[in-house]
Design an enzyme around this catalytic site. Structure first.
Site, PDB file in Angstrom:
ATOM      1  N   LYS A   1       0.826  -1.209   0.000  1.00  0.00           N
ATOM      2  CA  LYS A   1       0.000   0.000   0.000  1.00  0.00           C
ATOM      3  C   LYS A   1       0.859   1.258   0.000  1.00  0.00           C
ATOM      4  O   LYS A   1       0.653   2.182  -0.795  1.00  0.00           O
ATOM      5  CB  LYS A   1      -0.920  -0.004   1.224  1.00  0.00           C
ATOM      6  CG  LYS A   1      -1.594   1.330   1.542  1.00  0.00           C
ATOM      7  CD  LYS A   1      -2.386   1.237   2.836  1.00  0.00           C
ATOM      8  CE  LYS A   1      -3.040   2.561   3.199  1.00  0.00           C
ATOM      9  NZ  LYS A   1      -2.098   3.481   3.876  1.00  0.00           N
ATOM     10  N   ASN A   2       1.843   1.324   0.911  1.00  0.00           N
ATOM     11  CA  ASN A   2       2.611   2.562   1.062  1.00  0.00           C
ATOM     12  C   ASN A   2       3.513   2.840  -0.134  1.00  0.00           C
ATOM     13  O   ASN A   2       3.799   3.998  -0.438  1.00  0.00           O
ATOM     14  CB  ASN A   2       3.422   2.523   2.357  1.00  0.00           C
ATOM     15  CG  ASN A   2       2.536   2.625   3.590  1.00  0.00           C
ATOM     16  OD1 ASN A   2       1.413   3.110   3.516  1.00  0.00           O
ATOM     17  ND2 ASN A   2       3.023   2.155   4.724  1.00  0.00           N
TER      18      ASN A   2
ATOM     19  N   ARG B   1      -5.038  10.453   2.878  1.00  0.00           N
ATOM     20  CA  ARG B   1      -3.740  10.979   3.320  1.00  0.00           C
ATOM     21  C   ARG B   1      -2.712  10.996   2.190  1.00  0.00           C
ATOM     22  O   ARG B   1      -1.950  11.939   2.037  1.00  0.00           O
ATOM     23  CB  ARG B   1      -3.215  10.094   4.470  1.00  0.00           C
ATOM     24  CG  ARG B   1      -1.902  10.575   5.062  1.00  0.00           C
ATOM     25  CD  ARG B   1      -2.122  11.582   6.141  1.00  0.00           C
ATOM     26  NE  ARG B   1      -0.907  12.318   6.449  1.00  0.00           N
ATOM     27  CZ  ARG B   1      -0.885  13.462   7.101  1.00  0.00           C
ATOM     28  NH1 ARG B   1      -2.002  14.010   7.484  1.00  0.00           N
ATOM     29  NH2 ARG B   1       0.236  14.083   7.352  1.00  0.00           N
TER      30      ARG B   1
ATOM     31  N   ASP C   1      -5.891   7.939   8.793  1.00  0.00           N
ATOM     32  CA  ASP C   1      -6.058   7.391  10.137  1.00  0.00           C
ATOM     33  C   ASP C   1      -6.111   8.479  11.197  1.00  0.00           C
ATOM     34  O   ASP C   1      -5.404   9.482  11.102  1.00  0.00           O
ATOM     35  CB  ASP C   1      -4.881   6.465  10.482  1.00  0.00           C
ATOM     36  CG  ASP C   1      -4.932   5.162   9.715  1.00  0.00           C
ATOM     37  OD1 ASP C   1      -6.047   4.744   9.368  1.00  0.00           O
ATOM     38  OD2 ASP C   1      -3.873   4.588   9.461  1.00  0.00           O
TER      39      ASP C   1
ATOM     40  N   ASP D   1       3.955   0.794  11.878  1.00  0.00           N
ATOM     41  CA  ASP D   1       2.715   0.178  11.416  1.00  0.00           C
ATOM     42  C   ASP D   1       2.506  -1.230  11.954  1.00  0.00           C
ATOM     43  O   ASP D   1       1.393  -1.778  11.862  1.00  0.00           O
ATOM     44  CB  ASP D   1       2.673   0.148   9.885  1.00  0.00           C
ATOM     45  CG  ASP D   1       2.351   1.511   9.288  1.00  0.00           C
ATOM     46  OD1 ASP D   1       1.886   2.381  10.038  1.00  0.00           O
ATOM     47  OD2 ASP D   1       2.557   1.698   8.081  1.00  0.00           O
TER      48      ASP D   1
END
Length: 436
Positions: free
Chosen positions: A22-23, A97, A121, A321
């Site tokens: 994802k990141n 974000r 988040d 994370d």
């Protein structure tokens, strides 16, 4: 809002392949704005946050061609920069974000980039200063509309290379600055740069497009600006956070699981941190094999016998994370663990749900919690709970899978933001989980 119903206490078994990271995806997708040529990206995870960014790119005018599962070709040859100042964009960009990382590429290529205050988040303050100070160092002028929390940077002509020392090793901040600097005039040096594998992947992709970035993998990046970038094809790494989640899930449910194609060389200290909790991991080629921990797992104390402390740190330290995963796994360890979450002051605020389930946790302050493990002598109890953020959500899901009885997790969109078809993949391993 969607809900998961989970029958806990079931041993799972089988193989699982991690999704694309994802990141990394959020950075790589923004980089397609740097060239008018076609960019093909493979192993894109099918998750809410990534799909939102792809939609945003489409609304900006990026041509999007789906080639097959996880593979998309992008072409940014007709961008509508004016869309950035519309009410539709303010609403759309504010819900994600990762949208902050479109600013660097747009500033470099079109001389302006805007963004509403990004969402994401609710884990405490997440500063944008590193991003905008970097753009200002490159010659941009900063603009802020306080009433609607709208940020912007503008420059006449090309950005100018500069030396900068970042106030923090921000991953997204470094990515944004690098994407702006690759088209700047002259040489940019970025010291105290983030050096996570996903940032390395971005730099490698940009170099394949014609950028000139050296020092990749270190905290000192040197970028020699070029006038234009071309197209490329890029494959996203497997998601290290999801890999850590599967490790934690296997241990807590005492299940025998093999995680396939994990890219071991990019996992850093993640395997060794889980081993400190007493979890057995075996490397089999590029896979991780976790045997069923039928006799539990025992925490390894420090050399002097003091309580084990697990803390987050910038890469190559332990990623923040995964601290939520470590915390929930520690609830059934044989031994005590101090969890120290340094980066976000609200990320431990889900422990009350675990305490309700019977976990022995003492929250010392917003950043520290002591976990006293049950050693499987006392099973967690099923309960009704809500997912506050992505990582807490998956941690509560792991707790529910190990608990006695049927648990309900509400607000599962938070989990879907970071985990692809998690319920389907758990059912393939034998879990009893239903999406309502």
């Amino acid at each position: 809002m969607g809900t998961f119903k989970i029958e806990g206490g079931i041993q799972l078994k089988g193989d699982v392949t991690p999704q694309g990271a994802k990141n990394e995806a959020l950075q790589i997708l923004c980089a397609v704005l740097l060239t008018p040529e076609k960019v093909t990206i493979n192993n894109i995870p099918d998750i809410i946050d990534v799909n939102k960014l792809i939609t945003l790119l489409g609304n900006l005018g990026v041509k999007i061609q789906k080639n097959g599962p996880g593979s998309i070709t992008f072409q940014s040859d007709d961008i509508n920069v004016g869309y950035l100042e519309t009410e539709a964009f303010k609403k759309e960009g504010g819900s994600l974000r990762g949208s902050i990382m479109i600013v660097g590429p747009l500033l470099a290529r079109y001389g302006r980039g805007y963004i509403p205050k990004p969402g994401g988040d609710k884990i405490g303050r997440r500063r944008l200063d590193t991003h905008f100070e970097g753009f200002i160092n490159l010659g941009a002028k900063f603009r802020y509309e306080r009433e609607d929390h709208f940020y912007g940077v503008e420059v006449k002509g090309r950005l100018k290379g500069a030396h900068m020392l970042l106030d923090e090793a921000s991953v997204t901040g470094t990515a944004n600055i690098v994407m702006a600097a690759v088209l700047a005039e002259g040489i940019t040096t970025v010291y105290n740069a983030a050096c996570e594998p996903y940032l390395q992947q971005l730099c490698k992709m940009l170099n394949s497009m014609g950028a000139k970035i050296t020092g990749v993998g270190s905290n000192l990046l040197t970028i020699e600006g070029v006038e234009k970038l071309g197209g490329c094809e890029h494959r996203i790494l497997p998601d290290m956070i999801e890999i850590g989640s599967w490790i934690g899930l296997a241990a807590m449910t005492r299940s025998e699981i093999t995680i396939k194609n994990v890219s071991w060389e990019n996992l850093g200290v993640i395997p060794s941190v889980f081993r400190k909790l007493g979890i057995t991991l075996e490397r089999k080629g590029d896979d991780i094999y976790i045997p069923a921990h039928t006799k539990g797992y025992t925490v390894k104390t420090d050399i002097d016998g003091s309580i084990l402390t697990i803390a987050d740190a910038p890469w190559p330290g332990f990623t923040p994370d995964l601290l939520s995963i470590i915390l929930v796994v520690a609830t059934q360890a044989n031994g005590d663990v101090l969890i120290h979450q340094k980066m976000f002051e609200s990320r431990l605020f889900f422990v009350d749900k675990l305490i309700d389930m019977g976990a022995k946790i003492m929250l010392c302050d917003p950043h520290r919690a002591v976990v006293m493990g049950h050693d499987f002598k006392s099973q967690l109890k099923a309960t009704v709970m809500s997912s506050p953020d992505i990582r807490a959500g998956i941690s509560l899901l792991i707790a529910a899978l190990s608990a006695k009885g049927t648990s309900t997790i509400q607000n599962i969109e938070q989990i879907d933001r970071g985990y692809e078809r998690i319920d389907e993949r758990l059912r393939a391993l034998g879990a009893n989980i239903v999406r309502v």
